[in-house]
Design a protein around this motif. Structure first.
Motif, PDB file in Angstrom:
ATOM      1  N   ALA A   1       0.832  -1.206   0.000  1.00 45.92           N
ATOM      2  CA  ALA A   1       0.000   0.000   0.000  1.00 45.92           C
ATOM      3  C   ALA A   1       0.860   1.246   0.000  1.00 45.92           C
ATOM      4  O   ALA A   1       0.605   2.194  -0.732  1.00 45.92           O
ATOM      5  CB  ALA A   1      -0.924   0.003   1.210  1.00 45.92           C
ATOM      6  N   ARG A   2       1.877   1.241   0.808  1.00 44.66           N
ATOM      7  CA  ARG A   2       2.732   2.419   0.924  1.00 44.66           C
ATOM      8  C   ARG A   2       3.420   2.717  -0.406  1.00 44.66           C
ATOM      9  O   ARG A   2       3.488   3.856  -0.838  1.00 44.66           O
ATOM     10  CB  ARG A   2       3.762   2.184   2.024  1.00 44.66           C
ATOM     11  CG  ARG A   2       4.637   3.372   2.247  1.00 44.66           C
ATOM     12  CD  ARG A   2       5.462   3.164   3.508  1.00 44.66           C
ATOM     13  NE  ARG A   2       6.390   4.249   3.650  1.00 44.66           N
ATOM     14  CZ  ARG A   2       7.705   4.118   3.602  1.00 44.66           C
ATOM     15  NH1 ARG A   2       8.231   2.933   3.431  1.00 44.66           N
ATOM     16  NH2 ARG A   2       8.487   5.155   3.740  1.00 44.66           N
ATOM     17  N   TRP A   3       3.951   1.711  -1.042  1.00 43.22           N
ATOM     18  CA  TRP A   3       4.724   1.955  -2.259  1.00 43.22           C
ATOM     19  C   TRP A   3       3.859   2.176  -3.486  1.00 43.22           C
ATOM     20  O   TRP A   3       4.215   2.956  -4.356  1.00 43.22           O
ATOM     21  CB  TRP A   3       5.712   0.813  -2.481  1.00 43.22           C
ATOM     22  CG  TRP A   3       6.740   0.812  -1.402  1.00 43.22           C
ATOM     23  CD1 TRP A   3       6.889  -0.122  -0.420  1.00 43.22           C
ATOM     24  CD2 TRP A   3       7.722   1.820  -1.146  1.00 43.22           C
ATOM     25  NE1 TRP A   3       7.910   0.235   0.422  1.00 43.22           N
ATOM     26  CE2 TRP A   3       8.439   1.423   0.004  1.00 43.22           C
ATOM     27  CE3 TRP A   3       8.062   3.020  -1.754  1.00 43.22           C
ATOM     28  CZ2 TRP A   3       9.471   2.179   0.532  1.00 43.22           C
ATOM     29  CZ3 TRP A   3       9.096   3.769  -1.228  1.00 43.22           C
ATOM     30  CH2 TRP A   3       9.792   3.344  -0.097  1.00 43.22           C
ATOM     31  N   VAL A   4       2.728   1.530  -3.562  1.00 47.43           N
ATOM     32  CA  VAL A   4       1.845   1.721  -4.714  1.00 47.43           C
ATOM     33  C   VAL A   4       1.217   3.110  -4.672  1.00 47.43           C
ATOM     34  O   VAL A   4       1.109   3.789  -5.695  1.00 47.43           O
ATOM     35  CB  VAL A   4       0.751   0.626  -4.748  1.00 47.43           C
ATOM     36  CG1 VAL A   4      -0.334   0.966  -5.745  1.00 47.43           C
ATOM     37  CG2 VAL A   4       1.366  -0.715  -5.069  1.00 47.43           C
ATOM     38  N   LEU A   5       0.818   3.540  -3.488  1.00 51.16           N
ATOM     39  CA  LEU A   5       0.091   4.804  -3.365  1.00 51.16           C
ATOM     40  C   LEU A   5       1.001   6.014  -3.191  1.00 51.16           C
ATOM     41  O   LEU A   5       0.565   7.143  -3.432  1.00 51.16           O
ATOM     42  CB  LEU A   5      -0.886   4.724  -2.190  1.00 51.16           C
ATOM     43  CG  LEU A   5      -1.941   3.635  -2.291  1.00 51.16           C
ATOM     44  CD1 LEU A   5      -2.816   3.634  -1.055  1.00 51.16           C
ATOM     45  CD2 LEU A   5      -2.769   3.788  -3.550  1.00 51.16           C
ATOM     46  N   LEU A   6       2.237   5.807  -2.788  1.00 53.77           N
ATOM     47  CA  LEU A   6       3.142   6.914  -2.494  1.00 53.77           C
ATOM     48  C   LEU A   6       3.244   7.952  -3.614  1.00 53.77           C
ATOM     49  O   LEU A   6       3.039   9.140  -3.363  1.00 53.77           O
ATOM     50  CB  LEU A   6       4.527   6.380  -2.119  1.00 53.77           C
ATOM     51  CG  LEU A   6       5.563   7.434  -1.749  1.00 53.77           C
ATOM     52  CD1 LEU A   6       5.183   8.127  -0.448  1.00 53.77           C
ATOM     53  CD2 LEU A   6       6.937   6.800  -1.622  1.00 53.77           C
ATOM     54  N   PRO A   7       3.529   7.573  -4.856  1.00 57.21           N
ATOM     55  CA  PRO A   7       3.640   8.609  -5.895  1.00 57.21           C
ATOM     56  C   PRO A   7       2.341   9.370  -6.132  1.00 57.21           C
ATOM     57  O   PRO A   7       2.358  10.582  -6.370  1.00 57.21           O
ATOM     58  CB  PRO A   7       4.060   7.847  -7.155  1.00 57.21           C
ATOM     59  CG  PRO A   7       4.029   6.416  -6.830  1.00 57.21           C
ATOM     60  CD  PRO A   7       3.823   6.251  -5.364  1.00 57.21           C
ATOM     61  N   TRP A   8       1.211   8.682  -6.037  1.00 58.87           N
ATOM     62  CA  TRP A   8      -0.081   9.330  -6.267  1.00 58.87           C
ATOM     63  C   TRP A   8      -0.421  10.304  -5.153  1.00 58.87           C
ATOM     64  O   TRP A   8      -0.939  11.391  -5.401  1.00 58.87           O
ATOM     65  CB  TRP A   8      -1.180   8.277  -6.421  1.00 58.87           C
ATOM     66  CG  TRP A   8      -0.956   7.432  -7.617  1.00 58.87           C
ATOM     67  CD1 TRP A   8      -0.418   6.181  -7.657  1.00 58.87           C
ATOM     68  CD2 TRP A   8      -1.200   7.797  -8.969  1.00 58.87           C
ATOM     69  NE1 TRP A   8      -0.326   5.748  -8.951  1.00 58.87           N
ATOM     70  CE2 TRP A   8      -0.803   6.715  -9.780  1.00 58.87           C
ATOM     71  CE3 TRP A   8      -1.729   8.931  -9.583  1.00 58.87           C
ATOM     72  CZ2 TRP A   8      -0.920   6.731 -11.156  1.00 58.87           C
ATOM     73  CZ3 TRP A   8      -1.852   8.958 -10.974  1.00 58.87           C
ATOM     74  CH2 TRP A   8      -1.450   7.867 -11.732  1.00 58.87           C
ATOM     75  N   LEU A   9      -0.130   9.921  -3.923  1.00 53.64           N
ATOM     76  CA  LEU A   9      -0.412  10.796  -2.788  1.00 53.64           C
ATOM     77  C   LEU A   9       0.501  12.015  -2.799  1.00 53.64           C
ATOM     78  O   LEU A   9       0.061  13.140  -2.526  1.00 53.64           O
ATOM     79  CB  LEU A   9      -0.272  10.017  -1.480  1.00 53.64           C
ATOM     80  CG  LEU A   9      -1.302   8.898  -1.291  1.00 53.64           C
ATOM     81  CD1 LEU A   9      -0.948   8.031  -0.098  1.00 53.64           C
ATOM     82  CD2 LEU A   9      -2.700   9.465  -1.164  1.00 53.64           C
ATOM     83  N   LEU A  10       1.771  11.807  -3.123  1.00 49.46           N
ATOM     84  CA  LEU A  10       2.701  12.944  -3.205  1.00 49.46           C
ATOM     85  C   LEU A  10       2.334  13.877  -4.350  1.00 49.46           C
ATOM     86  O   LEU A  10       2.398  15.100  -4.206  1.00 49.46           O
ATOM     87  CB  LEU A  10       4.130  12.445  -3.352  1.00 49.46           C
ATOM     88  CG  LEU A  10       4.725  11.756  -2.131  1.00 49.46           C
ATOM     89  CD1 LEU A  10       6.115  11.232  -2.435  1.00 49.46           C
ATOM     90  CD2 LEU A  10       4.742  12.689  -0.927  1.00 49.46           C
ATOM     91  N   LEU A  11       1.942  13.324  -5.485  1.00 51.33           N
ATOM     92  CA  LEU A  11       1.525  14.131  -6.627  1.00 51.33           C
ATOM     93  C   LEU A  11       0.306  14.980  -6.275  1.00 51.33           C
ATOM     94  O   LEU A  11       0.253  16.176  -6.582  1.00 51.33           O
ATOM     95  CB  LEU A  11       1.216  13.232  -7.823  1.00 51.33           C
ATOM     96  CG  LEU A  11       0.742  13.919  -9.101  1.00 51.33           C
ATOM     97  CD1 LEU A  11       1.844  14.808  -9.671  1.00 51.33           C
ATOM     98  CD2 LEU A  11       0.307  12.889 -10.123  1.00 51.33           C
ATOM     99  N   ALA A  12      -0.673  14.389  -5.592  1.00 45.37           N
ATOM    100  CA  ALA A  12      -1.875  15.123  -5.204  1.00 45.37           C
ATOM    101  C   ALA A  12      -1.544  16.231  -4.213  1.00 45.37           C
ATOM    102  O   ALA A  12      -2.041  17.354  -4.344  1.00 45.37           O
ATOM    103  CB  ALA A  12      -2.901  14.172  -4.604  1.00 45.37           C
ATOM    104  N   ALA A  13      -0.713  15.931  -3.235  1.00 37.96           N
ATOM    105  CA  ALA A  13      -0.339  16.940  -2.239  1.00 37.96           C
ATOM    106  C   ALA A  13       0.423  18.086  -2.892  1.00 37.96           C
ATOM    107  O   ALA A  13       0.158  19.263  -2.613  1.00 37.96           O
ATOM    108  CB  ALA A  13       0.489  16.300  -1.128  1.00 37.96           C
TER     109      ALA A  13
END
Length: 147
Positions: free
Chosen positions: A79-91
């Protein structure tokens, strides 16, 4: 109660994506249609987008913390690695929207700035947040054969 807590990340992602969809694609266009005057509707839409940017930032950072806690508990690291780029991009998109583009949109008309350019950049940032929230929501939603 425990089942609700386990589904909290999914609920956060659903509210995040739904809020983005409602504000960006329904409320703001309706405001411009209702007020009929961009000078009146513009500041109102700016306030809606300001709220939306902060919601995106809080949701993305909250889900990042959740991913980190999953790892600390010995849970699924995926979960951490799959979602990390998407969450950082959104932020990042939310921060740039709020602190870089919003003011330029509001002042472009009075200062002779390029309103069309800044609206396009702002729209792009909204779409990035929307796509990121959708990706997170789709990943967190239960699928048959997974989990």
């Amino acid at each position: 109660m425990r089942a609700c807590l386990q589904r909290a990340p999914l609920l956060v992602a659903a509210l995040w994506w739904g809020g983005l969809s409602g504000l960006s694609f329904v409320a703001v266009p309706m405001a411009f249609a209702f007020f009929g005057n961009p000078v009146v509707a513009g500041p109102f839409a700016a306030k809606l987008f300001q709220v939306q940017a902060w919601v995106s930032l809080v949701a993305a950072l909250g889900l990042l913390v959740w991913g980190r806690l999953q790892r600390l508990r010995g849970g699924e690291v995926t979960a951490r690695w799959v979602l990390l780029p998407w969450l950082l991009l959104a932020a990042l998109a939310a921060l740039v929207q709020e602190h870089g583009v919003a003011e330029r949109i509001l002042t472009a008309r009075s200062t002779g700035g390029n309103l069309r350019l800044w609206h396009a950049v702002g729209t792009g940032l909204i779409v990035l947040q929307w796509l990121s929230a959708l990706r997170v929501l789709c990943w967190l939603a239960p699928r048959s054969g997974r989990r």
